[in-house]
Motif scaffolding. Sequence first.
Motif, PDB file in Angstrom:
ATOM      1  N   PRO A 145      51.421  79.113  70.986  1.00 57.10           N
ATOM      2  CA  PRO A 145      52.001  77.872  71.517  1.00 57.10           C
ATOM      3  C   PRO A 145      50.919  77.018  72.178  1.00 57.10           C
ATOM      4  O   PRO A 145      50.027  77.536  72.856  1.00 57.10           O
ATOM      5  CB  PRO A 145      53.011  78.382  72.554  1.00 57.10           C
ATOM      6  CG  PRO A 145      52.489  79.719  72.967  1.00 57.10           C
ATOM      7  CD  PRO A 145      51.793  80.299  71.772  1.00 57.10           C
ATOM      8  N   ASN A 190      63.753  82.733  68.907  1.00 58.54           N
ATOM      9  CA  ASN A 190      62.350  82.322  68.843  1.00 58.54           C
ATOM     10  C   ASN A 190      62.169  80.847  69.185  1.00 58.54           C
ATOM     11  O   ASN A 190      61.149  80.460  69.775  1.00 58.54           O
ATOM     12  CB  ASN A 190      61.780  82.617  67.455  1.00 58.54           C
ATOM     13  CG  ASN A 190      61.493  84.091  67.274  1.00 58.54           C
ATOM     14  OD1 ASN A 190      60.972  84.746  68.178  1.00 58.54           O
ATOM     15  ND2 ASN A 190      61.831  84.633  66.111  1.00 58.54           N
ATOM     16  N   LEU A 194      59.701  79.680  72.212  1.00 60.22           N
ATOM     17  CA  LEU A 194      58.631  78.685  72.101  1.00 60.22           C
ATOM     18  C   LEU A 194      58.840  77.542  73.093  1.00 60.22           C
ATOM     19  O   LEU A 194      57.885  77.070  73.715  1.00 60.22           O
ATOM     20  CB  LEU A 194      58.564  78.147  70.669  1.00 60.22           C
ATOM     21  CG  LEU A 194      57.449  77.136  70.367  1.00 60.22           C
ATOM     22  CD1 LEU A 194      56.081  77.703  70.733  1.00 60.22           C
ATOM     23  CD2 LEU A 194      57.479  76.737  68.893  1.00 60.22           C
ATOM     24  N   TRP A 198      56.185  76.448  76.014  1.00 66.51           N
ATOM     25  CA  TRP A 198      55.687  75.091  76.259  1.00 66.51           C
ATOM     26  C   TRP A 198      55.909  74.672  77.715  1.00 66.51           C
ATOM     27  O   TRP A 198      55.036  74.071  78.329  1.00 66.51           O
ATOM     28  CB  TRP A 198      56.410  74.095  75.348  1.00 66.51           C
ATOM     29  CG  TRP A 198      55.928  74.092  73.939  1.00 66.51           C
ATOM     30  CD1 TRP A 198      54.718  74.520  73.459  1.00 66.51           C
ATOM     31  CD2 TRP A 198      56.656  73.634  72.801  1.00 66.51           C
ATOM     32  NE1 TRP A 198      54.638  74.349  72.109  1.00 66.51           N
ATOM     33  CE2 TRP A 198      55.819  73.809  71.668  1.00 66.51           C
ATOM     34  CE3 TRP A 198      57.919  73.097  72.604  1.00 66.51           C
ATOM     35  CZ2 TRP A 198      56.208  73.464  70.382  1.00 66.51           C
ATOM     36  CZ3 TRP A 198      58.319  72.741  71.318  1.00 66.51           C
ATOM     37  CH2 TRP A 198      57.460  72.921  70.222  1.00 66.51           C
TER      38      TRP A 198
END
Length: 202
Positions: A145, A190, A194, A198
Motif C-alpha cells: 500500500p 481485502n 487496504l 492507507w
Amino acid sequence: MVLYYILLPLAWLVFHIGFRVHTVGRENLRKVQTKGCIIAPNHVSAIDPVFIVISRFWGRRMLVFAKRSCLRSTPCSPGSSAAAARSACAVLRMSWRSLTGPWRPAGRGRLCSSSRRVPAKRGRFLPPKSGLFVIAAQAGVDVVPVRIRYDTPDGKMRLFCRVNVIYGEPMPAAQFAMESRRDMKVLRANKQALLDAWEQLK
C-alpha cells in the motif's frame, strides 16, 4: 526498455523541479516476500503514477495498469479488462519487465495499480477496485500500500507543492487467496484492509 532508463532520470529531474517530492518508507519494498509485487497507491491526480515511479527510482522496470474506463480520455487503445488482467498476471508470475517490447525474463516484476479518492473535504477514500485483489490472488504476489498526499489546503495537486509518497508494510500474498475466482467475502475483507492501510499512512 532502454528508453525507460533514459526517461526515468529526466522525469525525476523535471518532477523535482516542479514539486517537492518527499518519500517515506521506501525500505518496505525490500520486505516483499514474493518474486514480484503490486504497488497499490491511492489516486488523487492523473500524474500520481509518475510520483510512484520516481520515488522508487532505480531498479527493475515498473508497469502501470488501471481500469479501462480510466484510459478513455487518452490516445491509447486498451484491450479488454480480461486480457489486461491476464497480461498483468503474466508479468508478475514470470517477472517480465516490459509489456511494450520483447517479453523476457527479468528479476522482480512490479506493477503499479491505482485507486481513487473523493475530494479532500469529505476526508475519506473510495474503495479500491476488486481487480487489484483478483490479480494479486491469481499471481500469488504481495501488495504494497502507498499513500500519495499533497500538502495543499484542499489536498489537490498544485505546482511546487510538497508531495508525500508514503510506502506501507507489504500485505502478504496468502491473504488474497480465494476459494473461487471472485470470493466476495475475501474481496470485501481485502478492500477494507487496504483502506485501513492507507488511513494509517500519514
